[in-house]
Write a protein that holds these residues in place. Structure first.
Motif, PDB file in Angstrom:
ATOM      1  N   GLU A  59       2.756  19.350  76.983  1.00 48.76           N
ATOM      2  CA  GLU A  59       1.519  19.796  76.243  1.00 48.76           C
ATOM      3  C   GLU A  59       0.786  18.433  76.008  1.00 48.76           C
ATOM      4  O   GLU A  59       1.565  17.395  75.805  1.00 48.76           O
ATOM      5  CB  GLU A  59       1.719  20.392  75.066  1.00 48.76           C
ATOM      6  CG  GLU A  59       0.579  20.788  74.309  1.00 48.76           C
ATOM      7  CD  GLU A  59       0.938  21.630  72.709  1.00 48.76           C
ATOM      8  OE1 GLU A  59       0.436  21.224  71.814  1.00 48.76           O
ATOM      9  OE2 GLU A  59       1.951  22.306  73.055  1.00 48.76           O
ATOM     10  N   VAL A  60      -0.421  18.583  76.353  1.00 47.36           N
ATOM     11  CA  VAL A  60      -1.511  17.156  75.853  1.00 47.36           C
ATOM     12  C   VAL A  60      -2.565  17.983  74.948  1.00 47.36           C
ATOM     13  O   VAL A  60      -3.240  19.001  75.265  1.00 47.36           O
ATOM     14  CB  VAL A  60      -1.994  16.694  77.156  1.00 47.36           C
ATOM     15  CG1 VAL A  60      -2.854  15.627  76.656  1.00 47.36           C
ATOM     16  CG2 VAL A  60      -0.982  16.064  77.908  1.00 47.36           C
ATOM     17  N   LEU A  91     -13.113  19.777  66.491  1.00 47.90           N
ATOM     18  CA  LEU A  91     -12.761  20.546  68.017  1.00 47.90           C
ATOM     19  C   LEU A  91     -11.485  20.051  68.185  1.00 47.90           C
ATOM     20  O   LEU A  91     -10.548  19.418  67.822  1.00 47.90           O
ATOM     21  CB  LEU A  91     -13.452  19.855  69.068  1.00 47.90           C
ATOM     22  CG  LEU A  91     -13.079  20.074  70.427  1.00 47.90           C
ATOM     23  CD1 LEU A  91     -13.466  21.529  70.730  1.00 47.90           C
ATOM     24  CD2 LEU A  91     -13.836  18.981  71.370  1.00 47.90           C
ATOM     25  N   GLY A  92     -10.433  21.291  68.588  1.00 47.23           N
ATOM     26  CA  GLY A  92      -9.233  21.147  68.889  1.00 47.23           C
ATOM     27  C   GLY A  92      -9.207  21.676  70.432  1.00 47.23           C
ATOM     28  O   GLY A  92      -9.461  22.665  70.814  1.00 47.23           O
ATOM     29  N   LEU A  93      -8.519  20.720  71.365  1.00 45.50           N
ATOM     30  CA  LEU A  93      -8.476  21.235  72.766  1.00 45.50           C
ATOM     31  C   LEU A  93      -6.864  20.904  73.187  1.00 45.50           C
ATOM     32  O   LEU A  93      -6.492  19.691  72.894  1.00 45.50           O
ATOM     33  CB  LEU A  93      -9.302  20.214  73.611  1.00 45.50           C
ATOM     34  CG  LEU A  93      -9.582  20.559  75.057  1.00 45.50           C
ATOM     35  CD1 LEU A  93     -10.196  21.942  75.075  1.00 45.50           C
ATOM     36  CD2 LEU A  93     -10.378  19.679  75.481  1.00 45.50           C
ATOM     37  N   VAL A  94      -6.389  21.651  74.046  1.00 46.61           N
ATOM     38  CA  VAL A  94      -4.897  21.560  74.265  1.00 46.61           C
ATOM     39  C   VAL A  94      -4.853  21.961  75.746  1.00 46.61           C
ATOM     40  O   VAL A  94      -5.385  23.218  76.176  1.00 46.61           O
ATOM     41  CB  VAL A  94      -4.080  22.686  73.467  1.00 46.61           C
ATOM     42  CG1 VAL A  94      -2.573  22.219  73.753  1.00 46.61           C
ATOM     43  CG2 VAL A  94      -4.395  22.167  71.929  1.00 46.61           C
ATOM     44  N   GLY A  95      -4.086  21.325  76.628  1.00 45.16           N
ATOM     45  CA  GLY A  95      -3.633  21.731  77.824  1.00 45.16           C
ATOM     46  C   GLY A  95      -2.137  21.870  77.811  1.00 45.16           C
ATOM     47  O   GLY A  95      -1.387  21.113  77.346  1.00 45.16           O
ATOM     48  N   PHE A  96      -1.594  22.912  78.615  1.00 46.22           N
ATOM     49  CA  PHE A  96      -0.204  23.002  78.605  1.00 46.22           C
ATOM     50  C   PHE A  96       0.303  23.523  80.043  1.00 46.22           C
ATOM     51  O   PHE A  96      -0.329  24.064  80.925  1.00 46.22           O
ATOM     52  CB  PHE A  96       0.458  24.020  77.592  1.00 46.22           C
ATOM     53  CG  PHE A  96      -0.210  25.451  77.769  1.00 46.22           C
ATOM     54  CD1 PHE A  96       0.570  26.281  78.528  1.00 46.22           C
ATOM     55  CD2 PHE A  96      -1.291  25.941  77.146  1.00 46.22           C
ATOM     56  CE1 PHE A  96      -0.060  27.822  78.779  1.00 46.22           C
ATOM     57  CE2 PHE A  96      -1.895  27.169  77.418  1.00 46.22           C
ATOM     58  CZ  PHE A  96      -1.274  27.942  78.185  1.00 46.22           C
TER      59      PHE A  96
END
Length: 669
Positions: A477-478, A490-495
């Motif tokens: 996760e980043v 803003l919250g942004l997540v890549g998994f």
């Protein structure tokens, strides 16, 4: 008592200051208070203000506001869950998500309920926290895809009375009330809720009552926080409707082909958290707990309509020691639990195909769980922190068959046996604060869980092959959180997650114990202050959940091909709200809930087109103590499906409710 009240002001703060305001406190990540900005993982908070405004008829309405989360609402209080996953069913659906109330699992790990959230007292909750993806070391089994923690209000400093009554055009009536206060070192809270409804569909009424009691003792040195909760559910259950034409027919979609179906369930839980300082930099917490539950329902979804009765009781304890000194923060602890459970299934109907009359299953399972964990966080610099953690879980089952072993019709009853499973769950994170308003983090974690007892011992004749093994998921996760100026958070997540040992029954009835799936996606949570009185917030997810193996079955529609989408896994889900507060104690909200299209079978040749639903809510203060509120759900009167599926050659649906008007009163003194 003053200390615990000061803590409550922080722990139960709302999101009014922004999506990631500095004073947002979460408790789920480490079983203690932390600033959300200091947590290197995806945690969403649904505040008390939001919970009151939503005034949900079903918990799915609440969790729809969280990125990466979708609950398919079933009949009555039932639900199927997705958290960074497809909507999962059977043992996977029960065991892949950890449902907590005040940090303690609602059900024992191997005896989870696929509809587990209907036991939680979310109706009077002060906040709900959701962890997406495998959780930290403090949680073990069932936290494969995520954690939902329902938190009870703390006592108030002075006596506070709250009461609410609500009714709508679907003959649904809800009542709830709380009272709390403080007397010296003692604080107390009492909360209750009642719902009764005739049901949107024929012969599908529901009655549910819940009670929560809380007592907090704080003499300035030792804190003892005790919570008791009870839930009673009695519902008439409606099953699927069949055919797309039926879904779009305003009369037929209200029909119920299973008028004798029902679900009766009861649950009680007691926990007491004892915490104290064991030195200048060390804090100890110890939480003994007990739980009991039982449930009864006819299996209307099978030709046998067999009656299932199940339940379990547990005693256990959680413990943790927190040591913070200089650049180093350490957590270590152990959890222990003993559970005694049972399951019985009896068919009173005559033989139907291979469904034979009489006792299908009757067994007891005792389980012992022992876990240990350690986590260390070290400040590499003023703005950067690295964390390493590991948890080891041991699960031991002792199965006792109470009827003859062997095969009866399609049912396979095993001889008495014992099984044990040991899993390790490591986690590594790196977090960097770019400035006061922005941070980035990266993490690797492994989630693991033992099989559900039903996967091991509730077998059928074709399930003589591979045995269920511990399911494991490796997750990368980043993420980033940022305040873009004074008006945008803003919250942004890549998994990226790979899961193996995914256990299920294929269309031919055989065990699949080595299934593999991949879960890749991006989640965004944005809050924009358009005007001083006007705010927009949106949670949007794009994710691909795919099979990573091949499985040919005799039913072509359920043949699995490497790279195909897992069924019931929409690529896009979104929830967007515009909230207007023109004057003090007046709030108006418009909510758009969007569910993207998804395949309804494994072969990806049947699908549901998705839906969009618009909801309106308003609350107006009439006096300093009394407020009136109103809801219009499904404003456009869309004929949509809460859940779509394809089985036995038929498209089938749980229809969503049509346009519904509701009105209520709130009193607070």
């Amino acid at each position: 008592m003053k200390n615990i009240l000061l803590a409550s002001a922080a722990v139960f703060s709302t999101l009014a200051g922004g999506a990631f305001a500095d004073d947002d406190i979460v408790v789920s990540a480490e079983r203690r208070e932390q600033s959300l900005n200091e947590v290197p993982q995806s945690i969403a908070v649904i505040s008390k203000n939001d919970l009151e405004l939503i005034d949900s008829d079903h918990v799915s309405e609440i969790l729809a506001r969280v990125p990466g989360v979708a609950l398919h609402r079933g009949s009555g209080a039932e639900q199927l869950t997705a958290i960074r996953s497809p909507v999962l069913t059977s043992g996977a659906g029960a065991g892949s998500f950890l449902f907590l109330e005040n940090g303690v699992p609602i059900r024992s790990a191997g005896f989870a309920n696929i509809n587990g959230l209907f036991d939680a007292h979310y109706e009077i909750a002060d906040r709900i926290e959701v962890i997406r993806g495998p959780s930290d070391a403090v949680y073990g089994a069932n936290a494969i895809h995520g954690v939902v923690n329902v938190l009870t209000p703390l006592p108030t400093e002075s006596v506070l009375i709250f009461a609410e009554a609500f009714g709508d055009t679907e003959d649904r009536y809800k009542f709830k009330g709380t009272v709390s206060g403080t007397d010296g070192a003692h604080g107390w809270f009492v909360g209750g809720s009642v719902v009764t409804e005739s049901g949107y569909r024929d012969d599908a009424g529901l009655d549910q009552q819940k009670l929560t009691l809380r007592h907090v003792f704080d003499d300035g040195g030792v804190t003892i926080d005790t919570i008791f909760s009870f839930d009673n559910l009695e519902q008439e259950t409606a099953g699927f409707i069949f055919g797309f034409d039926t879904l779009k027919d305003r009369d037929l979609r209200r029909s119920n082909n299973f008028p004798l179906a029902y679900r009766d369930a009861k649950a009680a839980r007691l926990q007491s958290t004892i915490s104290f300082d064991a030195g200048e930099n060390t804090r100890v917490t110890f939480t003994p707990y007990g739980r009991w539950n039982q449930m009864e329902f006819p299996q209307h979804f099978l030709p046998s309509n067999a009656l299932e009765e199940n339940g379990h009781w547990s005693v256990g304890a959680q413990s943790a020691v927190y040591h913070d000194v200089g650049k180093l923060s350490l957590i270590a602890g152990a959890d222990i639990e003993y559970t005694d459970g049972y399951l019985s299934e009896f068919q009173s109907a005559p033989r139907i195909f291979s469904y034979t009359p009489g006792q299908h299953y009757d067994y007891d399972v005792s389980a012992f769980h022992l876990s240990g964990f350690v986590q260390g966080a070290y400040a590499l610099g003023p703005q950067t922190t690295a964390t390493a953690a590991v948890r080891v879980d041991g699960t031991f089952y002792d199965y006792d068959n109470l009827i003859d072993s062997g095969i009866e019709g399609r049912f396979l009853r095993l001889d008495d046996r014992s099984d044990e499973f040991v899993t390790a769950s490591p986690k590594f994170t790196l977090m960097h604060h770019v400035n006061d308003g922005a941070s980035i983090y990266a993490s690797y974690s492994r989630g693991a869980r033992p099989p559900q007892t039903t996967d091991l011992y509730r077998l059928q004749i074709n399930q003589t092959g591979d045995t269920a093994q511990p399911e494991k998921i490796d997750a990368f996760e980043v993420g980033a959180r940022a305040a873009l100026g004074e008006r945008i958070d803003l919250g942004l997540v890549g998994f990226f997650m790979n899961k193996r040992n995914f256990f299920f029954r294929d269309a031919d009835g055989f065990n699949v114990s080595n299934g593999k799936t991949r879960h890749v996606g991006v989640e965004a949570d944005v809050q924009i202050e358009l005007l001083e009185t006007l705010r927009l917030r949106s949670a949007v997810t794009y994710a691909a959940h795919t099979y990573r193996f091949d499985r040919i079955t005799g039913n072509a529609s359920e043949t699995i091909t490497f790279g195909d989408d897992v069924d019931t896994a929409p690529r896009v889900i979104a929830n967007t709200r515009v909230t207007w507060t023109p004057i003090d104690r007046t709030t108006l909200e418009a909510e758009w809930v969007s569910m993207g299209s998804y395949f309804t079978n494994a072969a990806n040749d049947r699908s549901y087109g998705g839906h969009d639903v618009l909801n309106l809510r308003a609350e107006v203060g009439l006096t300093s103590s009394l407020a009136v509120f109103a809801t219009v759900r499904n404003v456009t009167d869309a004929l949509y499906a809460e859940r779509a599926d394809y089985a036995f050659g038929k498209d089938r649906y749980f229809p969503g409710e049509e346009r519904t008007f509701g009105f209520g009163l709130r009193y607070r003194q």
